[in-house]
Design an enzyme around this catalytic site. Structure first.
Site, PDB file in Angstrom:
ATOM      1  N   ASN A  80       9.561  34.407  25.217  1.00  0.00           N
ATOM      2  CA  ASN A  80      10.931  34.060  25.585  1.00  0.00           C
ATOM      3  C   ASN A  80      11.515  35.152  26.492  1.00  0.00           C
ATOM      4  O   ASN A  80      10.829  36.103  26.857  1.00  0.00           O
ATOM      5  CB  ASN A  80      11.795  33.845  24.335  1.00  0.00           C
ATOM      6  CG  ASN A  80      11.903  35.108  23.469  1.00  0.00           C
ATOM      7  OD1 ASN A  80      11.623  36.214  23.904  1.00  0.00           O
ATOM      8  ND2 ASN A  80      12.327  34.915  22.223  1.00  0.00           N
ATOM      9  N   ASP A 126       7.843  23.486  18.115  1.00  0.00           N
ATOM     10  CA  ASP A 126       8.504  24.792  18.082  1.00  0.00           C
ATOM     11  C   ASP A 126       9.460  24.948  19.257  1.00  0.00           C
ATOM     12  O   ASP A 126      10.538  25.540  19.119  1.00  0.00           O
ATOM     13  CB  ASP A 126       7.454  25.905  18.107  1.00  0.00           C
ATOM     14  CG  ASP A 126       8.075  27.288  18.108  1.00  0.00           C
ATOM     15  OD1 ASP A 126       8.590  27.707  17.057  1.00  0.00           O
ATOM     16  OD2 ASP A 126       8.073  27.935  19.170  1.00  0.00           O
TER      17      ASP A 126
END
Length: 321
Positions: A7, A196
């Protein structure tokens, strides 16, 4: 681990790790199921037990994934997978994940046919007995999840902040050849990675901070997803504690190239996320505001799961002298 695995804060996506875990499990279980003479098969993922993310993995670290078979029943294989991260600059290694997965062997001639599993040799009699108990427990839990198969996530116009509708999210994905095994159905790891991703979007929308996967409750794969299907992955928040969020993720498959089959529920799971500051420290989570009776019911069910897991963890902590 590269930037596209992580991320914006540099933490590797939980879905990326789940995909690696599933690949390792698929290799060892397929190898075992073809270890004796007989009809050739490929192992398909049926269930992933609760998985805790013990430590974050970051860009630049090396992931070591190891798998071992811990139990076999007549038609299924239990695989234990451990993930270690290594900082190649310092040599430091740490355990990031432990997961238990269940696979079933499907015939190469007919992927709807489940074959028998070669028995595994146990070093102790207790190992077989403990494995049988785990097998019976997961079998019962899989049956209990089937009643939710008709539940769907409906969009709501102009939702209020901190409500279920405000953060709920969906992703639509056309299943292509790169998502599938050589036999035309989706890798379990691909499905988990998409699940996810959607759960992360729900968590980020709710708290508007950096979020990471803390754990995944049992992921149940109810049916295979074939190449050419359009899958809808839907996520909604079900419960919040002071520092964690529970998100339910549902996967529905629509076989658009096959008019004989209707849309069906392919997989379901609960993901738990935590909110982090820029320094990587836990932040308080905005409290969820359930509005409908169904949302209030799911909130109470989520609270029950949270308290049950909290009590289990406290029971595992050894008392201090």
């Amino acid at each position: 681990m590269r930037p596209d695995d992580a991320n914006v804060a540099g933490n590797v996506h939980g879905g990326t790790i789940l995909k690696m875990i599933e690949e390792a499990g698929a290799i060892i279980s397929t190898r075992h199921c073809n270890s004796q003479n007989g009809e050739r098969c490929v192992a398909a993922l049926a269930r992933v037990e609760r998985t805790d993310f013990l430590s974050p993995m970051c860009i630049g670290e090396v992931a070591h994934v190891s798998a071992g078979i811990t139990y076999t029943s007549k038609h299924s294989v239990e695989v234990q997978v451990n993930v270690m991260s290594e900082n190649i600059l310092t040599g430091t290694k740490k355990l990031t994940n432990k997961a238990t997965l269940w696979y079933v062997p499907l015939s190469l001639k007919n992927v709807d046919k489940v074959l028998e599993v070669p028995p595994v040799v146990y070093s102790r009699q207790e190992q077989e007995e403990e494995g049988r108990k785990r097998y019976e427990a997961q079998k019962l839990e899989r049956m209990e999840t089937k009643w939710r198969n008709g539940d769907i996530v409906q969009p709501v116009l102009n939702p209020e902040p901190n409500t279920v509708s405000y953060s709920q999210s969906s992703l639509i994905h056309l299943v292509g050849p790169s998502d599938c095994t050589l036999h035309g159905f989706v890798h379990g790891g691909v499905t988990m990675k998409l699940m996810d991703e959607v759960a992360g979007i729900v968590a980020a929308r709710h708290c508007k901070t950096n979020i990471v996967t803390a754990s995944v409750d049992a992921i149940n794969f109810h049916d295979k997803i074939r190449k050419g299907c359009v899958i809808t992955i839907s996520g909604r928040m079900t419960f919040t504690s002071n520092k964690s969020m529970e998100i339910e993720v549902l996967v529905d498959a629509d076989p658009v190239v096959d008019n004989s089959q209707k849309r069906y529920r392919a997989a379901s799971a609960f993901f738990t996320y935590v909110s982090l500051s820029q320094e990587g420290k836990p932040l308080p989570v905005p409290q969820l505001v359930p509005e409908t009776e169904d949302e209030k019911k799911r909130f109470e069910e989520g609270k029950g799961r949270y308290l049950q897991m909290k009590a289990k963890r406290q029971g595992q902590v050894e008392p201090q002298p």
